[in-house]
Design a protein around this motif. Structure first.
Motif, short mmCIF file in Angstrom:
data_model
loop_
_atom_site.label_atom_id
_atom_site.label_comp_id
_atom_site.label_asym_id
_atom_site.label_seq_id
_atom_site.Cartn_x
_atom_site.Cartn_y
_atom_site.Cartn_z
N MET A 93 0.85 -1.19 0.00
CA MET A 93 0.00 0.00 0.00
C MET A 93 0.89 1.25 0.00
N ARG A 94 1.32 1.63 -1.20
CA ARG A 94 2.22 2.79 -1.30
C ARG A 94 1.53 4.08 -0.90
N ARG A 95 0.21 4.11 -0.99
CA ARG A 95 -0.52 5.31 -0.56
C ARG A 95 -0.19 5.63 0.90
N LEU A 96 -0.11 4.61 1.74
CA LEU A 96 0.19 4.83 3.16
C LEU A 96 1.64 5.27 3.34
N LEU A 97 2.53 4.74 2.53
CA LEU A 97 3.93 5.15 2.63
C LEU A 97 4.11 6.60 2.17
N ARG A 98 3.30 7.03 1.19
CA ARG A 98 3.35 8.44 0.79
C ARG A 98 2.91 9.34 1.94
N ASP A 99 1.89 8.87 2.67
CA ASP A 99 1.45 9.65 3.84
C ASP A 99 2.60 9.84 4.82
#
Length: 648
Positions: A608-614
């Motif tokens: 889940m790269r979205r969470l890593l961007r956060d």
């Protein structure tokens, strides 16, 4: 056409109607693509022969094998039994707690017929939609095939999805029936499922019945008059059913690709073209011999890989398959290798994420098991980095077997690009060339094909049999999402970046939204991840682009170190930044590298790269409900709080 019988041919030799090999090398299929696909369709039984292979007059809406009629379930089950193969094992099933079932083709026909009769008893008729949310148990296959037998388009929803995600999919398809289970085994525990599906169906008036498979035996909430036990309804049915034939373009299934938020996008696949390409690719890519091979695809039934390469492709080819319910490290990290050894698996098809997980666990684990039965290894789901490819071949394949890296999508329905066993020498990390019968290009922003050594966008410039037939209930969304970018050329835009190497082979670079723009340079997250994992200290890596006032985007990497790596020795993060610079170039040097204990992944293994961007942009972390282990984000944040991120 011939009467119902098994039209078996050696899968790795594309057959003609008469059974002889296609003249010339496989690449010459492109000289007459429609004749080639007509020959592949001859693998199947058709109740009525088609009059025309393709109608593309209403592009981008395709019709394949016009006028042809068939029954998908008959092709996957009955014809094999009628041809004398009823005693052949269709599935060796392994439950996570250690329980097993052996299901022959004769068993499979009986179970599918009973399930079909049960669905008929509920008043379902061809065209009605059925939602299925089940764990990896045989009843999932029975349910899918029963729907296919009756012409009921199914919508299989991954068992790890939330009630909200299930509800949105039920509502969009207007499903009349939901098939689920009381619970599922996950990481050694029995977890509830029925309670979640009850929440999902609280406000779905279209659902008339919920059919529940007993798996864990736990108590479940119950709605009298609506809820029915599978074992009570299905087991009481006759085990014989005469299938009817359906048009080649009759809807077979809807598979949703959106997450738990936003309007779901239902990818529609139909019957004749889909089954033709699923069977052809399964047999050809893995060089399957139905009399000798034991095949294992480790995907979940809720994803397209589970549809095409656990159910429809393998069964159409009369394959003996392994099906496993649980996680790869329950009860121990050698579980997959134990199963390979037990059943003598000859073809093993899995995801790069799992391969990298095996790398993290250590090569000593597969070394404990006899894996000599393996003859072909496959990779699916994302571009595989060369280091993982080499590790896979060496430690799982004994440095002796071909590795086929397959590229395809939910939308394509079946494999599109892959090296073939016995073909040109494989290149670690490259899917290489389109399969015979498939046409793909790498183009620039204007739709012009790029040259060797150049990068661009992957497009499909000719229709293919298993292509999606639209987005369920939304033709405009279908056109806009997949065909608008290169509308002038009539190309399907896959949404992936790719490049040609100096030989003209294709290397996938990941989704275009996973391409970072650093100081005007387009850099693929997959390339940086591959460079990081090529370092002996790194077990797994995930890379994201974070906003940067100077460069537009900056590269931020999250890495898991291999066991035994001393984190303080020589400041490993500085070493890794320089390593990336050497592997790709200074422009690709990460701004930050964060050492973490785990990466946030869904239960299907997707990072889940979205969470890593956060995290990279110091935002509040978003929704974590789809993670296999939501505590991972707590571990990442706690670990980062204990040390300052390394920057250069």
């Amino acid at each position: 056409m011939s009467p119902r019988s098994d039209h078996r041919v050696r899968p790795d030799i594309p057959p003609t109607a008469a059974g002889e090999a296609v003249p010339g090398p496989p690449g010459q299929a492109g000289d007459d693509r429609l004749a080639f696909w007509a020959r592949q369709a001859e693998r199947l039984h058709w109740d009525t022969e088609w009059t025309r292979v393709l109608d593309w007059s209403d592009a981008p809406f395709a019709r394949w094998f016009i006028g042809g009629r068939l029954n998908v379930a008959y092709n996957c089950v009955d014809r094999h039994v009628e041809a004398g193969h009823g005693d052949q094992v269709a599935f060796h099933w392994e439950g996570e707690p250690g329980d097993t079932r052996t299901i022959t083709y004769a068993d499979l026909r009986r179970e599918v017929c009973k399930a079909a009769n049960a669905l008929l008893s509920l008043g379902l008729r061809a065209g009605d939609r059925v939602a299925i949310q089940l764990p990896m148990i045989p009843e999932a296959v029975f349910a899918m095939l029963a729907c296919a037998r009756l012409g009921l388009p199914h919508s299989v929803v991954f068992g790890g999805f939330s009630p909200a995600a299930l509800q949105s999919r039920i509502e969009d398809a207007e499903a009349r029936l939901l098939i689920t289970s009381d619970g599922q085994y996950r990481r050694g525990r029995a977890e509830p499922m029925k309670a979640n599906t009850d929440e999902a169906t609280r406000n779905t008036p279209c659902v008339e019945h919920v059919l529940v498979v007993r798996r864990t035996g736990d108590d479940v909430p119950w709605t009298d008059g609506r809820d029915l036990w599978w074992h009570e309804l299905v087991n009481a049915q006759p085990d014989q059913h005469t299938p009817e034939d359906f048009d080649a373009e009759h809807p077979l299934f809807i598979l949703y690709t959106s997450g738990t938020t936003g309007r779901p996008k239902g990818i529609l696949h139909t019957s004749g073209g889909y089954l033709t390409q699923a069977a052809y690719t399964h047999g050809t890519v893995f060089s399957l011999d139905p009399d000798a091979d034991v095949y294992w695809c480790t995907a979940d039934i809720g994803w397209i890989t589970g549809h095409s390469y656990i159910v429809y492709g393998p069964l159409a080819n009369r394959t003996t398959s392994v099906m496993y319910e649980g996680t790869p490290n329950t009860p121990h990290e050698g579980r997959h290798f134990e199963i390979i050894e037990k059943y003598g698996v000859t073809v093993y098809y899995t995801a790069p994420t799992l391969i990298r997980t095996f790398m993290k666990w250590g090569e000593d684990i597969p070394a404990r098991y006899d894996l000599s039965s393996i003859g072909v290894l496959g990779s699916v789901g994302e571009p595989i980095n060369p280091e993982a490819w080499r590790w896979y071949r060496k430690h799982i394949g004994g440095d002796r077997v071909p590795v086929v890296d397959t590229w395809w999508q939910t939308e394509t329905g079946a494999v599109m690009i892959a090296p073939l066993p016995g073909g040109p020498a494989a290149k670690p990390g490259s899917a290489q060339t389109p399969l015979p019968g498939i046409s793909a290009k790498v183009v620039d922003d204007q739709g012009r094909q790029v040259g060797k050594g150049e990068s661009g966008y992957l497009v499909l410039d000719q229709p293919w049999p298993s292509m999606l037939r639209g987005v369920w209930g939304d033709d405009d969304r279908y056109r806009e999402t997949y065909w608008s970018r290169f509308a002038a050329q009539g190309y399907y835009f896959a949404g992936d970046g790719a490049r040609y190497d100096e030989d003209g082979d294709i290397w996938l670079l990941g989704r275009v939204d996973d391409v970072m723009n650093v100081s005007g340079h387009r850099i693929s997250t997959a390339e940086v991840e591959s460079a990081l994992v090529s370092h002996p200290a790194v077990a797994e890596a995930a890379v994201v682009g974070a906003s940067d006032a100077t460069t537009g985007q900056a590269i931020v990497a999250f890495v898991i170190l291999r066991g035994g790596t001393a984190r303080s020795a020589g400041d490993v993060t500085d070493v890794l930044r320089e390593h990336v610079a050497q592997e790709i170039g200074p422009i690709a040097k990460p701004r930050q590298i964060m050492v973490v204990p785990e990466l946030p992944k869904t239960r299907s293994g997707k990072i889940m790269r979205r969470l890593l961007r956060d995290v990279a942009e110091n935002r509040e972390v978003g929704d974590v409900t789809t993670l296999a282990d939501a505590s991972v984000m707590d571990l990442i944040n706690a670990g980062l709080a204990d040390r300052s991120p390394q920057a250069g």
